[in-house]
Design a protein around this motif. Sequence first.
Motif, PDB file in Angstrom:
ATOM      1  N   SER A  81       0.798  -1.233   0.000  1.00 56.71           N
ATOM      2  CA  SER A  81       0.000   0.000   0.000  1.00 56.71           C
ATOM      3  C   SER A  81       0.827   1.279   0.000  1.00 56.71           C
ATOM      4  O   SER A  81       0.300   2.346   0.226  1.00 56.71           O
ATOM      5  N   ASN A  82       2.117   1.175  -0.249  1.00 53.74           N
ATOM      6  CA  ASN A  82       2.934   2.396  -0.196  1.00 53.74           C
ATOM      7  C   ASN A  82       3.629   2.650  -1.534  1.00 53.74           C
ATOM      8  O   ASN A  82       3.251   2.086  -2.566  1.00 53.74           O
ATOM      9  N   GLY A  83       4.672   3.486  -1.504  1.00 51.61           N
ATOM     10  CA  GLY A  83       5.382   3.840  -2.726  1.00 51.61           C
ATOM     11  C   GLY A  83       6.042   2.661  -3.406  1.00 51.61           C
ATOM     12  O   GLY A  83       6.261   2.686  -4.626  1.00 51.61           O
ATOM     13  N   VAL A  84       6.369   1.621  -2.659  1.00 47.03           N
ATOM     14  CA  VAL A  84       6.953   0.420  -3.252  1.00 47.03           C
ATOM     15  C   VAL A  84       5.936  -0.250  -4.166  1.00 47.03           C
ATOM     16  O   VAL A  84       6.247  -0.677  -5.279  1.00 47.03           O
ATOM     17  N   ALA A  85       4.687  -0.351  -3.697  1.00 47.30           N
ATOM     18  CA  ALA A  85       3.630  -0.942  -4.517  1.00 47.30           C
ATOM     19  C   ALA A  85       3.429  -0.142  -5.795  1.00 47.30           C
ATOM     20  O   ALA A  85       3.298  -0.706  -6.893  1.00 47.30           O
ATOM     21  N   LEU A  86       3.432   1.179  -5.675  1.00 43.51           N
ATOM     22  CA  LEU A  86       3.223   2.030  -6.838  1.00 43.51           C
ATOM     23  C   LEU A  86       4.348   1.829  -7.864  1.00 43.51           C
ATOM     24  O   LEU A  86       4.099   1.744  -9.076  1.00 43.51           O
ATOM     25  N   MET A  87       5.577   1.724  -7.375  1.00 46.49           N
ATOM     26  CA  MET A  87       6.713   1.497  -8.264  1.00 46.49           C
ATOM     27  C   MET A  87       6.546   0.181  -9.021  1.00 46.49           C
ATOM     28  O   MET A  87       6.785   0.097 -10.237  1.00 46.49           O
ATOM     29  N   MET A  88       6.112  -0.859  -8.317  1.00 45.46           N
ATOM     30  CA  MET A  88       5.908  -2.170  -8.946  1.00 45.46           C
ATOM     31  C   MET A  88       4.742  -2.117  -9.940  1.00 45.46           C
ATOM     32  O   MET A  88       4.788  -2.733 -11.010  1.00 45.46           O
ATOM     33  N   GLU A  89       3.707  -1.357  -9.599  1.00 49.81           N
ATOM     34  CA  GLU A  89       2.567  -1.211 -10.515  1.00 49.81           C
ATOM     35  C   GLU A  89       2.999  -0.574 -11.829  1.00 49.81           C
ATOM     36  O   GLU A  89       2.630  -1.027 -12.915  1.00 49.81           O
ATOM     37  N   TYR A  90       3.780   0.509 -11.739  1.00 44.82           N
ATOM     38  CA  TYR A  90       4.288   1.171 -12.940  1.00 44.82           C
ATOM     39  C   TYR A  90       4.996   0.160 -13.848  1.00 44.82           C
ATOM     40  O   TYR A  90       4.783   0.121 -15.055  1.00 44.82           O
ATOM     41  N   CYS A  91       5.886  -0.643 -13.225  1.00 46.43           N
ATOM     42  CA  CYS A  91       6.721  -1.562 -14.003  1.00 46.43           C
ATOM     43  C   CYS A  91       5.902  -2.679 -14.637  1.00 46.43           C
ATOM     44  O   CYS A  91       6.094  -3.003 -15.821  1.00 46.43           O
ATOM     45  N   ILE A  92       4.996  -3.273 -13.876  1.00 50.09           N
ATOM     46  CA  ILE A  92       4.227  -4.413 -14.403  1.00 50.09           C
ATOM     47  C   ILE A  92       3.230  -3.951 -15.458  1.00 50.09           C
ATOM     48  O   ILE A  92       3.119  -4.543 -16.537  1.00 50.09           O
ATOM     49  N   ILE A  93       2.511  -2.893 -15.160  1.00 51.58           N
ATOM     50  CA  ILE A  93       1.456  -2.463 -16.082  1.00 51.58           C
ATOM     51  C   ILE A  93       2.035  -1.926 -17.394  1.00 51.58           C
ATOM     52  O   ILE A  93       1.376  -1.935 -18.428  1.00 51.58           O
ATOM     53  N   GLY A  94       3.322  -1.507 -17.347  1.00 51.64           N
ATOM     54  CA  GLY A  94       3.940  -0.962 -18.554  1.00 51.64           C
ATOM     55  C   GLY A  94       4.985  -1.851 -19.187  1.00 51.64           C
ATOM     56  O   GLY A  94       5.708  -1.408 -20.071  1.00 51.64           O
ATOM     57  N   HIS A  95       5.084  -3.125 -18.761  1.00 58.23           N
ATOM     58  CA  HIS A  95       6.233  -3.922 -19.200  1.00 58.23           C
ATOM     59  C   HIS A  95       6.194  -4.280 -20.687  1.00 58.23           C
ATOM     60  O   HIS A  95       7.192  -4.759 -21.237  1.00 58.23           O
ATOM     61  N   HIS A  96       5.085  -4.015 -21.374  1.00 53.27           N
ATOM     62  CA  HIS A  96       5.049  -4.147 -22.833  1.00 53.27           C
ATOM     63  C   HIS A  96       4.888  -2.782 -23.508  1.00 53.27           C
ATOM     64  O   HIS A  96       5.603  -2.473 -24.458  1.00 53.27           O
ATOM     65  N   SER A  97       3.983  -1.977 -23.028  1.00 57.60           N
ATOM     66  CA  SER A  97       3.654  -0.717 -23.704  1.00 57.60           C
ATOM     67  C   SER A  97       4.504   0.457 -23.238  1.00 57.60           C
ATOM     68  O   SER A  97       4.521   1.506 -23.887  1.00 57.60           O
TER      69      SER A  97
END
Length: 727
Positions: A81-97
């Motif tokens: 629920s913190n900035g670490v989660a957000l960083m991981m979200e950025y990477c996973i959701i964008g790992h193709h696009s």
Amino acid sequence: MYKAHKNEITGEIQSVKEHSINTANLCREFAVPVLKDMLYNLGLLHDVGKYQISFQKRINGSNIRVEHSTSGAKVVKEKYSNGVALMMEYCIIGHHSGIPDAGTISDTPDMTTLYGRIKRQCENYDDYKKELEILPMDNNDIIRYLSCDCKNKFELIDKYAFFTRYCFSCLTDADSLDTAKFCRGPENRSLHTNFYKCLDQINKSFTGFVCNTELQKARSKIQGQVYKKVGHDAGIYLMNMPTGSGKTLCSAKFALEEAIIKKKKRIIYVIPYNSIIEQTAEVFESVFGENAEILRHQSTFSYEDKDGYSEDYRITIKNATENWDAQIIVTTAVQFFESIYANKRGKLRKLHNMADSVLVFDEVHLMPIDFLQPCLEAIVYITSYLNSEAVFLTATMPDFEKLIKKYTLRGSKIENLVEDTSLFYLFDKCNYKDLGYLSDEKLITISLESVSSLIVVNKKKTARRLYELCRGKKFHLSTYMTAFDRMKTIASIKNELQNLEKNFPNMKNVPENSRVTVISTSLIEAGVDLDFCAVFRELSGLDNILQTGGRCNREGKLKNATTYIFQLESEKNKISNDIRANITKGLIKKYENISCADCIREYYDMLFFSQEDRITNMAMYQECTDILSIPFQSYANKFELIDSKTVSIVVERNRTSSDLIKELEDTGKTDVRKLQMYTCTIYQQEFDDLLTQHMINDFGSGIWCLMNSDYYDIETGILFEGKDCFI
């Protein structure tokens, strides 16, 4: 079994579990220690969406589109629920696009932002829980690491953005490598360099240098200062050495010794211009021989055009170019910095391989003012947190220690490699004299009094105009010409200068029709190893003038040589917005010798410390208010070191370029890297003019080609009206 990939050749299947674990292990291997558990989980969860039934139908042949990258981001959002989660979200959701803009929490699912995409509905993917075991990780430890050294929220935003891109780099390279290994079989061999043998070769080359003259002894003493500091504990080393003191080989020796002692994985040379890369790479290849397989990553070089390479080696080079998995890399500043600040996997894959490296920034004074803060910041992050070190190399060194502490982290360890500059005066091989305003005709007349002269002007149109006025053996250089023609012209200039020296060794009684005149834009100022009896430089920045002066009496054979500074009468009534030129104009009046250390220091102090708004304008923190709203995609689109107001035009110059253009016309596609050699650069207004005349066509590809050879001259480049025809 849930399928991740299918090998179209063998029919083999790779399971989601196998691919996820392989990717996770590679991510962990790439990561710095504190991020290893997080990167493992990032790799483990990136393809969770492939557990959806619809994706399994797709991989089994159904013609349906399935978004699988959102699911892993949802898992992360649920678990953390913190900035670490957000960083991981950025990477996973964008790992193709690519890493998206954050957007706002009110964004709707149809939007491409992070907050929009995370709201999209996904099919059930819970079966990942049966196959993937997530590692526990210390979020607080990671947060402390990301926030350490940051004195305010602005520094936190920039550092957080850097490490988000770093994690994305680890993930996308790991994902690409494992996928390629499964789909294509074992990868081709890596590029290999033996640092020990390269160092031995460079030491042998130095033993061949004699130290009889005062200049040779001074060169040896200056280089000796550098070598004494090998193994010191610093993140950034400043190597201020005068032109002609052997900077290139000295920096290479220092970098090799540092890499060996400190067990660095690679040496990366970052060079401002393509023209300098050609020369630097050739020097290294000549000295190192078969002991080094050097990766050259630049827009004007294609390994496909070089003879003697096996297909296996070409594939190896292609793979290394994508992620910089090589031990010696020579690249441009554009490639280096735009890779760090990109958002797409194609460029960001390189970032994590900048770790454990020695980075050498040649002609570092040319770092663009409008991007200075993010460029310096990137170097500081890589040297402070990724176990790398940097060498700043130039003959005109700004006060980088002061700049780094003002615009980046204050705790950077910086060391000056050359502290004693008392022998620098021996490398002053010319005087500088201001001629004031001159007409075009007067300038040409004065230049023709010299056996060989170089005239450097600020504008391409000026260079062309003066070239047309000139007589005798004359040459023209500008980016109106293709790289193909510029290289041929530079080779011709070298040949003519050598013939001149051979036929007139005393440089006396040389007839006018044997004298050589070169008229160029600033592209000749650095990295082009030419030597002229006299040099003429249109008023510009002090660094430009001194760099051009480095082409005057370069070998020190003349007792008296002069670099003349001039302004053109045609520009007299125009108001100049060039702050570099305006500062230099004042310093010319103040200093008798503008190449002295005090003048150079004052120039850079006035240039850098009076333009804070320009220097920080491209900082990431200017784009958002906190780490929850970083616009990665929008920022990447803005981060262009090369002026986007210019347009590249492809010109047919030989059979290879003809075939590439024909392929583009027939299919709308071709090898863009090969085309780079045959492009010239024009301004938008000039492009519009050619488009109105129907002289260019892109065949629907966005790659513009010149359609009429009458609009190109091999001596002066692209024209904007056809050549006259006489019948």
